[in-house]
Design a protein around this motif. Structure first.
Motif, PDB file in Angstrom:
ATOM      1  N   SER A   2       0.809  -1.214   0.000  1.00  0.00           N
ATOM      2  CA  SER A   2       0.000   0.000   0.000  1.00  0.00           C
ATOM      3  C   SER A   2       0.846   1.269   0.000  1.00  0.00           C
ATOM      4  O   SER A   2       0.437   2.291  -0.528  1.00  0.00           O
ATOM      5  CB  SER A   2      -0.906  -0.017   1.228  1.00  0.00           C
ATOM      6  OG  SER A   2      -0.170  -0.426   2.358  1.00  0.00           O
ATOM      7  N   VAL A   7      -2.064   7.168  -4.716  1.00  0.00           N
ATOM      8  CA  VAL A   7      -3.234   7.457  -3.886  1.00  0.00           C
ATOM      9  C   VAL A   7      -4.500   6.878  -4.524  1.00  0.00           C
ATOM     10  O   VAL A   7      -5.368   6.330  -3.827  1.00  0.00           O
ATOM     11  CB  VAL A   7      -3.347   8.975  -3.616  1.00  0.00           C
ATOM     12  CG1 VAL A   7      -3.459   9.792  -4.872  1.00  0.00           C
ATOM     13  CG2 VAL A   7      -4.490   9.283  -2.688  1.00  0.00           C
ATOM     14  N   ASN A  10      -4.613   3.139  -3.958  1.00  0.00           N
ATOM     15  CA  ASN A  10      -4.979   2.849  -2.561  1.00  0.00           C
ATOM     16  C   ASN A  10      -6.464   3.082  -2.326  1.00  0.00           C
ATOM     17  O   ASN A  10      -7.121   2.341  -1.593  1.00  0.00           O
ATOM     18  CB  ASN A  10      -4.157   3.716  -1.595  1.00  0.00           C
ATOM     19  CG  ASN A  10      -2.794   3.119  -1.318  1.00  0.00           C
ATOM     20  OD1 ASN A  10      -2.627   1.906  -1.341  1.00  0.00           O
ATOM     21  ND2 ASN A  10      -1.814   3.971  -1.068  1.00  0.00           N
ATOM     22  N   ARG A  11      -6.995   4.136  -2.946  1.00  0.00           N
ATOM     23  CA  ARG A  11      -8.420   4.446  -2.790  1.00  0.00           C
ATOM     24  C   ARG A  11      -9.271   3.288  -3.332  1.00  0.00           C
ATOM     25  O   ARG A  11     -10.277   2.900  -2.731  1.00  0.00           O
ATOM     26  CB  ARG A  11      -8.702   5.754  -3.538  1.00  0.00           C
ATOM     27  CG  ARG A  11     -10.131   6.152  -3.734  1.00  0.00           C
ATOM     28  CD  ARG A  11     -10.821   6.706  -2.510  1.00  0.00           C
ATOM     29  NE  ARG A  11     -10.077   7.757  -1.843  1.00  0.00           N
ATOM     30  CZ  ARG A  11     -10.211   8.040  -0.543  1.00  0.00           C
ATOM     31  NH1 ARG A  11     -11.067   7.367   0.190  1.00  0.00           N
ATOM     32  NH2 ARG A  11      -9.529   9.005   0.001  1.00  0.00           N
ATOM     33  N   ALA A  14      -9.206   0.470  -0.961  1.00  0.00           N
ATOM     34  CA  ALA A  14     -10.018   0.814   0.211  1.00  0.00           C
ATOM     35  C   ALA A  14     -11.505   0.676  -0.118  1.00  0.00           C
ATOM     36  O   ALA A  14     -12.276   0.121   0.681  1.00  0.00           O
ATOM     37  CB  ALA A  14      -9.706   2.242   0.658  1.00  0.00           C
ATOM     38  N   VAL A 107      -5.076  -0.027   4.404  1.00  0.00           N
ATOM     39  CA  VAL A 107      -5.897   1.036   3.795  1.00  0.00           C
ATOM     40  C   VAL A 107      -7.162   1.306   4.620  1.00  0.00           C
ATOM     41  O   VAL A 107      -7.582   2.466   4.769  1.00  0.00           O
ATOM     42  CB  VAL A 107      -6.263   0.757   2.310  1.00  0.00           C
ATOM     43  CG1 VAL A 107      -5.061   0.875   1.419  1.00  0.00           C
ATOM     44  CG2 VAL A 107      -6.957  -0.567   2.133  1.00  0.00           C
ATOM     45  N   SER A 110      -6.250   3.350   7.508  1.00  0.00           N
ATOM     46  CA  SER A 110      -5.966   4.717   7.079  1.00  0.00           C
ATOM     47  C   SER A 110      -7.257   5.534   6.876  1.00  0.00           C
ATOM     48  O   SER A 110      -7.336   6.685   7.338  1.00  0.00           O
ATOM     49  CB  SER A 110      -5.194   4.645   5.760  1.00  0.00           C
ATOM     50  OG  SER A 110      -4.210   5.586   5.712  1.00  0.00           O
ATOM     51  N   VAL A 111      -8.250   4.954   6.203  1.00  0.00           N
ATOM     52  CA  VAL A 111      -9.485   5.735   5.977  1.00  0.00           C
ATOM     53  C   VAL A 111     -10.299   5.865   7.265  1.00  0.00           C
ATOM     54  O   VAL A 111     -11.038   6.828   7.442  1.00  0.00           O
ATOM     55  CB  VAL A 111     -10.388   5.169   4.846  1.00  0.00           C
ATOM     56  CG1 VAL A 111      -9.726   5.255   3.500  1.00  0.00           C
ATOM     57  CG2 VAL A 111     -10.836   3.749   5.123  1.00  0.00           C
ATOM     58  N   ILE A 117      -0.806   6.298   5.223  1.00  0.00           N
ATOM     59  CA  ILE A 117      -0.589   4.920   4.799  1.00  0.00           C
ATOM     60  C   ILE A 117       0.869   4.497   4.999  1.00  0.00           C
ATOM     61  O   ILE A 117       1.156   3.335   5.241  1.00  0.00           O
ATOM     62  CB  ILE A 117      -1.041   4.746   3.319  1.00  0.00           C
ATOM     63  CG1 ILE A 117      -1.152   3.278   2.965  1.00  0.00           C
ATOM     64  CG2 ILE A 117      -0.143   5.484   2.347  1.00  0.00           C
ATOM     65  CD1 ILE A 117      -2.306   2.584   3.606  1.00  0.00           C
ATOM     66  N   LEU A 336      -4.102   8.384   2.240  1.00  0.00           N
ATOM     67  CA  LEU A 336      -3.863   7.273   1.313  1.00  0.00           C
ATOM     68  C   LEU A 336      -2.748   7.592   0.318  1.00  0.00           C
ATOM     69  O   LEU A 336      -2.340   6.734  -0.462  1.00  0.00           O
ATOM     70  CB  LEU A 336      -5.150   6.924   0.559  1.00  0.00           C
ATOM     71  CG  LEU A 336      -6.236   6.274   1.421  1.00  0.00           C
ATOM     72  CD1 LEU A 336      -7.508   6.055   0.619  1.00  0.00           C
ATOM     73  CD2 LEU A 336      -5.755   4.956   2.017  1.00  0.00           C
TER      74      LEU A 336
END
Ligand code: NAD
Length: 509
Positions: A2, A7, A10-11, A14, A107, A110-111, A117, A336
């Motif tokens: 990750s 970004v 990663n999104r 997620a 992830v 992180s959110v 991240i 992210l």
């Protein structure tokens, strides 16, 4: 990994992972079953990144806690009787599955928390290491000591205390949950976990993984809910023998009172206002790196953050000049994004608390440096803060801010440095930078804290004692210290032969 993806990538990961959670409220895990609250009550889990809902979460209360505590009590005999080698195998499988899902865990964490991240990818792996370490220690957890005397052989054994409650905070929830739950399970305890309501997601992933790894039903239960309701009920439940709590010092006081009627054994890892003392004979470049890292990593939402820099007056200006450059260079942004160094703080209420220290710093007479920031002041993003020309009586020096804010206090000699370092209500960690080994030992001895790092940032070794003095905690964990908390020690005294026994009531014969 990750931390090497963009970004956008990663999104995407997620969103895929979140889709699994959003279909229903996030449920409790009780006795191996995913269940809603009997009241059907839920609460909204909001991402600190954009205030968007990450889904509803079942809001547990005394009913769910009672069901979970009963399940943990029912499962206890089976789990504690399992040979340590069998527990070891299951806990290693938990670690394997954490590693397999480390990207997803990172992830999601992180959110859910706003933590960058770049730190969360290693936090997931550290969670697996916690399980491996305590899995390997499980077979020897029962071992005690032998203490022979002239008349008796004394030996001690240990046995898991029973079902325990684990209550965790929101700052690095996955890592902290594994740090508490792995030794509890390894010792033979069964667990009811109440995760923090502001970041509940990865607790449910851990529970899912534990089930897949073969942990029997009822051995690990998760009840979501707010602290004052679900957490309180857990600390009051008579079947729960001990509470391992990580969180604020004031919550620790409440839990101590709540647990008193049922005489709970308590282990507390609480707040900190940790000093980093830099002497002029130190490797200043390395000290600078460590000072910046230990307050601005993990959004400053870290119990062991070095939030007070106590720097010798002879190098104060050199240090502050470079510190200011670094603070202005910190990358604040989407957590992210692998380039981000500081993400959004967990919750608007926490942001308001952290921001309030800007005003307090100015009111108390400090000079404030704020890192470059181009984001909406109504968002959860706060700029990194540096408080200069401070003294130790200011609120920025005494109170735990738990954000990216560093207070700088000059000192002139060793005894003054120690006096300032110790003049707070907290005593979790201390950091010390010097090139003089005699001074290093002296100052380390005199700091009133549970852990000192010399010429180092916080580097954890899992066998070492972790915990704080004063308002920073009660007890230690790590290595065998964790087993001591989760287990009862029993002494057995076995007579060698015919030692004297007083004869009472035998005078007439
Ligand atoms: P908090 O005390 O508000 O909450 C922690 C947990 O306790 C949450 O799960 C919450 O729901 C629960 N809780 C709240 N009230 C309760 C009650 N009356 N009875 C039972 N449970 C209750 O802490 P937080 O804001 O989530 O976390 C930040 C704090 O945690 C900081 O002070 C930080 O220093 C500390 N912390 C300490 C360590 C350590 O190892 N010493 C590690 C991480 C965080």
């Amino acid at each position: 990994m990750s931390s090497s993806r963009t970004v956008e990538e990663n999104r995407e990961v997620a969103n895929e992972a979140l889709a699994r959670f959003s279909s229903s409220p996030l449920l409790h895990l009780i006795d191996g079953e995913l269940v809603p609250s009997s009241s059907s009550l839920t609460f909204d889990n909001v991402s600190p990144i954009d205030q968007m809902s990450l889904g509803q979460v079942a809001a547990g209360g005394p009913t769910e806690i009672a069901l979970a505590a009963d399940a943990a009590a029912e499962a206890f005999d089976g789990w504690v009787s399992l040979p340590g080698g069998e527990r070891k195998k299951i806990l290693h499988r938990v670690a394997d599955l954490i590693v397999e899902r480390a990207d997803e865990i990172a992830v999601i964490e992180s959110v859910d928390t706003g933590q960058p991240i770049r730190f969360m990818s290693s936090a997931a792996i550290r969670g697996a290491e916690n399980f491996r370490y305590f899995a390997d220690a499980a077979p020897a957890a029962l071992d005690g000591d032998a203490m022979p005397t002239s008349t008796h052989l004394n030996y001690s054994t240990r046995r898991a205390i029973g079902p325990v409650g684990v209550i965790t905070p929101w700052n690095t929830p996955f890592m902290l949950s594994t740090w508490k739950i792995a030794p509890a399970l390894a010792s033979g305890c069964t667990v009811v976990h109440k995760p923090a309501e502001w970041s509940p997601l990865t607790a449910s992933i851990l529970a899912e993984i534990a089930g897949e790894a073969g942990l029997p039903a009822g051995v690990l239960n998760v009840v979501h809910g707010v602290g004052e309701v679900a957490g309180k009920a857990l600390t009051e439940h008579p079947a729960i023998k001990a509470i391992a709590f990580v969180g604020e010092s004031s919550t620790g006081s409440l839990i101590q009172a709540q647990g008193a009627p049922t005489l709970k054994r308590l282990h507390f890892e609480l707040g900190g206002k940790n000093p980093v003392v830099v002497f002029d004979d130190a490797d200043l470049e390395r000290a600078l790196d460590a000072v910046v890292f230990m307050i601005y990593s993990l959004n400053g939402e870290r119990c062991t953050s070095s939030s007070r820099l106590i720097v010798q007056d002879t190098v104060h200006d050199w240090f502050v000049e470079r510190l200011t450059e670094r603070v202005n260079g910190l990358q604040v942004g989407d957590p992210l994004d692998p380039r981000t160094e500081i993400g959004p703080l967990i919750h608007p209420l926490h942001c308001a608390k952290v921001r309030s220290y800007l005003d307090k710093a100015i009111e108390d007479g400090a000079r404030v440096v704020i890192g470059d920031s181009k984001f909406d002041p109504n968002s959860n993003f706060v700029p990194p803060m540096l408080f200069l020309e401070a003294n130790n009586s200011m609120r920025i020096s005494q109170e735990e801010i738990f954000g990216p804010a560093l207070t700088v206090i000059p000192f002139s000699d060793e005894s003054e440095a120690v006096q300032i370092a110790n003049d707070v209500e907290y005593g979790l960690a201390g950091y010390l930078w010097t090139g003089d080994s005699g001074r290093a030992h002296r100052v380390a001895r005199d700091l009133d804290v549970g852990m000192v790092w010399v010429n180092s940032q916080n580097v954890r070794h899992l066998a070492t004692p972790f915990g704080g003095t004063k308002r920073s905690g009660i007890g230690r964990d790590g290595g065998d210290y964790s087993f001591d908390f989760y287990m009862e020690t029993k002494n057995i005294a076995m007579a060698y032969g015919r030692h004297d026994i007083g004869k009472l009531g035998a005078a007439k014969t």
